[in-house]
Design a protein around this motif. Structure first.
Motif, PDB file in Angstrom:
ATOM      1  N   ILE A   1      16.125  11.192  42.192  1.00 39.48           N
ATOM      2  CA  ILE A   1      14.720  11.386  42.568  1.00 39.48           C
ATOM      3  C   ILE A   1      14.557  11.315  44.089  1.00 39.48           C
ATOM      4  N   LEU A   2      14.954  10.204  44.700  1.00 40.37           N
ATOM      5  CA  LEU A   2      15.084  10.171  46.155  1.00 40.37           C
ATOM      6  C   LEU A   2      16.505  10.655  46.415  1.00 40.37           C
ATOM      7  N   GLU A   3      16.631  11.851  46.922  1.00 42.46           N
ATOM      8  CA  GLU A   3      17.911  12.547  46.900  1.00 42.46           C
ATOM      9  C   GLU A   3      18.975  11.888  47.772  1.00 42.46           C
ATOM     10  N   LYS A   4      20.220  12.157  47.394  1.00 39.63           N
ATOM     11  CA  LYS A   4      21.350  11.621  48.158  1.00 39.63           C
ATOM     12  C   LYS A   4      21.246  12.036  49.615  1.00 39.63           C
ATOM     13  N   GLN A   5      20.752  13.251  49.859  1.00 40.86           N
ATOM     14  CA  GLN A   5      20.626  13.709  51.236  1.00 40.86           C
ATOM     15  C   GLN A   5      19.598  12.895  52.027  1.00 40.86           C
ATOM     16  N   CYS A   6      18.626  12.306  51.334  1.00 44.68           N
ATOM     17  CA  CYS A   6      17.672  11.417  52.015  1.00 44.68           C
ATOM     18  C   CYS A   6      18.370  10.151  52.494  1.00 44.68           C
ATOM     19  N   TYR A   7      19.237   9.606  51.646  1.00 48.66           N
ATOM     20  CA  TYR A   7      19.973   8.403  52.034  1.00 48.66           C
ATOM     21  C   TYR A   7      20.928   8.707  53.186  1.00 48.66           C
ATOM     22  N   CYS A   8      21.575   9.866  53.145  1.00 52.15           N
ATOM     23  CA  CYS A   8      22.424  10.268  54.270  1.00 52.15           C
ATOM     24  C   CYS A   8      21.612  10.302  55.565  1.00 52.15           C
ATOM     25  N   HIS A   9      20.450  10.884  55.473  1.00 52.37           N
ATOM     26  CA  HIS A   9      19.590  11.090  56.639  1.00 52.37           C
ATOM     27  C   HIS A   9      19.196   9.762  57.287  1.00 52.37           C
ATOM     28  N   ILE A  10      18.757   8.801  56.490  1.00 57.19           N
ATOM     29  CA  ILE A  10      18.296   7.540  57.071  1.00 57.19           C
ATOM     30  C   ILE A  10      19.459   6.700  57.582  1.00 57.19           C
ATOM     31  N   VAL A  11      20.604   6.799  56.940  1.00 55.88           N
ATOM     32  CA  VAL A  11      21.775   6.055  57.416  1.00 55.88           C
ATOM     33  C   VAL A  11      22.239   6.617  58.756  1.00 55.88           C
ATOM     34  N   VAL A  12      22.280   7.935  58.874  1.00 57.14           N
ATOM     35  CA  VAL A  12      22.696   8.560  60.124  1.00 57.14           C
ATOM     36  C   VAL A  12      21.761   8.190  61.264  1.00 57.14           C
ATOM     37  N   LEU A  13      20.457   8.248  61.011  1.00 57.23           N
ATOM     38  CA  LEU A  13      19.481   7.979  62.066  1.00 57.23           C
ATOM     39  C   LEU A  13      19.447   6.507  62.473  1.00 57.23           C
ATOM     40  N   ALA A  14      19.998   5.637  61.641  1.00 60.02           N
ATOM     41  CA  ALA A  14      20.062   4.213  61.997  1.00 60.02           C
ATOM     42  C   ALA A  14      21.096   3.946  63.083  1.00 60.02           C
ATOM     43  N   GLU A  15      21.975   4.929  63.326  1.00 62.94           N
ATOM     44  CA  GLU A  15      22.973   4.850  64.409  1.00 62.94           C
ATOM     45  C   GLU A  15      23.806   3.565  64.321  1.00 62.94           C
ATOM     46  N   LEU A  16      24.454   3.391  63.190  1.00 66.33           N
ATOM     47  CA  LEU A  16      25.293   2.217  62.967  1.00 66.33           C
ATOM     48  C   LEU A  16      26.726   2.497  63.408  1.00 66.33           C
ATOM     49  N   GLY A  17      27.473   1.436  63.632  1.00 64.12           N
ATOM     50  CA  GLY A  17      28.901   1.576  63.849  1.00 64.12           C
ATOM     51  C   GLY A  17      29.567   1.979  62.544  1.00 64.12           C
TER      52      GLY A  17
END
Length: 228
Positions: free
Chosen positions: A76-92
């Motif tokens: 429902i909340l797509e996998k690509q949404c999770y990718c997007h927010i993880v990338v934008l968090a700029e983590l190591g």
């Protein structure tokens, strides 16, 4: 870049050299495949429970689930949404790998909060609309008004994807269906937000949670408990 193969598609917009963020070496990107549970056949395991959860109806268009062959299991909340927010968090890398693993195992593939059965056409159009919005947001091609609100709404991306596919004979998404999509995505996003709240004050988790909240606002997902 990510696939190792040259892109054969035209640029997404004049003045930009790539068709999408995945092919732009200047843009961070991770594949939705990182959130695939390779140890579980999700449909075989959860189909019965998600059908019961939604009272044997497609949550997006409200129709009775009938022909099994025309149905797909949807995040429902797509996998690509999770990718997007993880990338934008700029983590190591270590923090990113950790949070991807935890989200995949505890949130993304959760049958009670983020999985449903829907018609194949609806699933594909929803995915295309989500991709369009996220990709423009990720490449900097989503414009905003003076209040920070996107000038092109997520619903517009859904309708645009629907109109494009209608030429191939795919049924269009109705306005009611797009509203239901935003409602169900909002519910799943709230569950994810609550999950983040329960993790305590871990900095990497907080940064991803902040990106999730920003995405909820910009996509105008319905986070109320009232059903449409």
């Amino acid at each position: 870049r990510q696939t190792g193969l040259p892109c054969k598609k035209p640029p997404k917009i004049a003045g930009y050299d790539y068709c999408c963020a995945a092919h732009d070496p200047e843009k961070p990107w991770i594949s939705p495949n990182n959130f695939v549970d390779h140890n579980t056949d999700l449909r075989s395991r959860y189909e019965g429970s998600v059908v019961q959860l939604f009272h044997r109806r497609d949550p997006y268009n409200g129709t009775i689930l009938a022909t099994r062959a025309n149905l797909e299991l949807d995040h429902i909340l797509e996998k690509q949404c999770y990718c997007h927010i993880v990338v934008l968090a700029e983590l190591g890398k270590e923090d990113q790998d950790q949070i991807v693993d935890v989200l995949r195992n505890e949130v993304v593939n959760n049958e009670k909060h983020n999985l449903c059965l829907t018609h194949k056409d609806t699933n594909q159009l929803k995915g295309a609309g989500v991709f369009g919005f996220l990709d423009d947001r990720g490449t900097g091609h989503l414009s905003y008004d003076s209040w920070g609100k996107p000038l092109k709404s997520f619903t517009s991306y859904l309708i645009e994807a629907s109109s494009a596919r209608a030429r191939d004979g795919t049924a269009r998404l109705s306005r009611r269906t797009t509203c239901r999509i935003c409602t169900e995505m909002g519910k799943a996003a709230v569950h994810t937000r609550n999950w983040f709240d329960a993790q305590g004050e871990t900095p990497s988790f907080q940064r991803v949670a902040e990106q999730l909240q920003a995405l909820i606002v910009e996509m105008e997902l319905n986070t109320s408990t009232k059903t449409s």
